[in-house]
Write an enzyme that holds these catalytic residues in place. Structure first.
Site, PDB file in Angstrom:
ATOM      1  NE  ARG A 257     -20.971  30.473  28.647  1.00 49.91           N
ATOM      2  CZ  ARG A 257     -20.554  29.231  28.519  1.00 49.91           C
ATOM      3  NH1 ARG A 257     -20.318  28.742  27.336  1.00 49.91           N
ATOM      4  NH2 ARG A 257     -20.402  28.459  29.575  1.00 49.91           N
TER       5      ARG A 257
ATOM      6  CE  LYS B 231     -16.066  22.181  31.185  1.00 59.54           C
ATOM      7  NZ  LYS B 231     -15.618  23.480  30.625  1.00 59.54           N
TER       8      LYS B 231
ATOM      9  CG  HIS C 152     -12.929  30.547  24.906  1.00 58.90           C
ATOM     10  ND1 HIS C 152     -13.080  29.356  24.236  1.00 58.90           N
ATOM     11  CD2 HIS C 152     -13.381  30.310  26.162  1.00 58.90           C
ATOM     12  CE1 HIS C 152     -13.584  28.449  25.047  1.00 58.90           C
ATOM     13  NE2 HIS C 152     -13.795  29.002  26.219  1.00 58.90           N
TER      14      HIS C 152
ATOM     15  CB  SER D  52     -15.654  24.343  24.309  1.00 56.21           C
ATOM     16  OG  SER D  52     -14.898  25.512  24.383  1.00 56.21           O
TER      17      SER D  52
HETATM   18  O1  PNS Z   1     -13.088  26.510  30.709  1.00 50.84           O
HETATM   19  P1  PNS Z   1     -13.415  25.892  32.041  1.00 50.84           P
HETATM   20  O2  PNS Z   1     -13.465  24.376  31.935  1.00 50.84           O
HETATM   21  O3  PNS Z   1     -14.662  26.452  32.664  1.00 50.84           O
HETATM   22  O4  PNS Z   1     -12.201  26.282  33.007  1.00 50.84           O
HETATM   23  C1  PNS Z   1     -12.172  25.815  34.345  1.00 50.84           C
HETATM   24  C2  PNS Z   1     -10.724  25.875  34.864  1.00 50.84           C
HETATM   25  C3  PNS Z   1      -9.803  25.030  33.988  1.00 50.84           C
HETATM   26  C4  PNS Z   1     -10.252  27.323  34.857  1.00 50.84           C
HETATM   27  C5  PNS Z   1     -10.754  25.321  36.325  1.00 50.84           C
HETATM   28  O5  PNS Z   1     -11.202  24.003  36.329  1.00 50.84           O
HETATM   29  C6  PNS Z   1      -9.379  25.417  36.976  1.00 50.84           C
HETATM   30  O6  PNS Z   1      -9.022  26.469  37.490  1.00 50.84           O
HETATM   31  N1  PNS Z   1      -8.595  24.322  36.913  1.00 50.84           N
HETATM   32  C7  PNS Z   1      -7.256  24.285  37.464  1.00 50.84           C
HETATM   33  C8  PNS Z   1      -7.199  23.526  38.788  1.00 50.84           C
HETATM   34  C9  PNS Z   1      -7.705  24.411  39.908  1.00 50.84           C
HETATM   35  O7  PNS Z   1      -7.123  25.408  40.281  1.00 50.84           O
HETATM   36  N2  PNS Z   1      -8.854  23.992  40.473  1.00 50.84           N
HETATM   37  C10 PNS Z   1      -9.506  24.718  41.537  1.00 50.84           C
HETATM   38  C11 PNS Z   1     -10.389  25.800  40.961  1.00 50.84           C
HETATM   39  S1  PNS Z   1     -11.204  26.690  42.200  1.00 50.84           S
END
Ligand code: PNS
Length: 159
Positions: A90, A41, A17, A128
């Protein structure tokens, strides 16, 4: 001013990150790292803990801020007048999910572009989830996460 957002669960922040955040900071005037909820998650660390880890880990990176938001990324980007959402890629396994999120975010907020930075080879394998697994099973996590948060992760895992 070009504002970028680096969103994620950051549960916890890894060297992978930080590599993406550093590279985004070199490309944009202001970078906001935002700790968000991924409904797929169950986090090990609270949002406050994850923000605290990021604050400590990004202290030396210029024009980077840390924030948290419980709503939609597209709305957050609008509020902050961000022009870019920066994400690390990745492997092909990341692509399908990231592509789907990028298209959804564009539909919800056409003013923000998702920009993918390819991870450096050194961080290709790192996640993570892997760090948490190693920590839970008593392995050595130094080298995966910044030194300033190693103790916090070990403590959470009863070590
Ligand atoms: O590190 P991650 O878990 O891959 O991040 C994913 C994250 C937190 C960026 C994604 O789940 C997100 O954007 N969550 C906020 C809610 C949202 O906007 N959901 C719609 C995404 S298209």
């Amino acid at each position: 001013m070009k504002i970028a957002i680096c969103p994620g669960s950051f549960d916890p922040v890894t060297h992978g990150h930080l590599d993406i955040i550093r590279r985004a900071a070199a490309m944009f005037d202001r970078v906001i790292v935002v700790v968000m909820t991924n409904s797929n998650k169950v986090p090990m660390f609270s949002r406050e803990e994850r923000v605290d880890f990021l604050l400590r880990a990004t202290r030396d990176i210029p024009h980077v801020e840390v924030d948290t938001y419980g709503g939609l990324l597209a709305d957050y980007a609008r509020q902050k007048q961000a022009t870019a959402i920066v994400k690390g890629l990745r492997a092909m396994s990341d692509f399908e999910y990231e592509f789907q999120m990028a298209l959804t975010n564009r539909k919800l907020n056409p003013h923000v572009e998702t920009v993918f930075l390819t991870t450096t080879a050194e961080h290709m394998y790192l996640s993570s989830s892997l760090v948490k697994q190693v920590a839970q099973l008593g392995g050595d996590i130094t080298g995966f996460v910044p030194d300033c948060i190693v103790e916090d992760i070990l403590r959470k895992n009863g070590r």
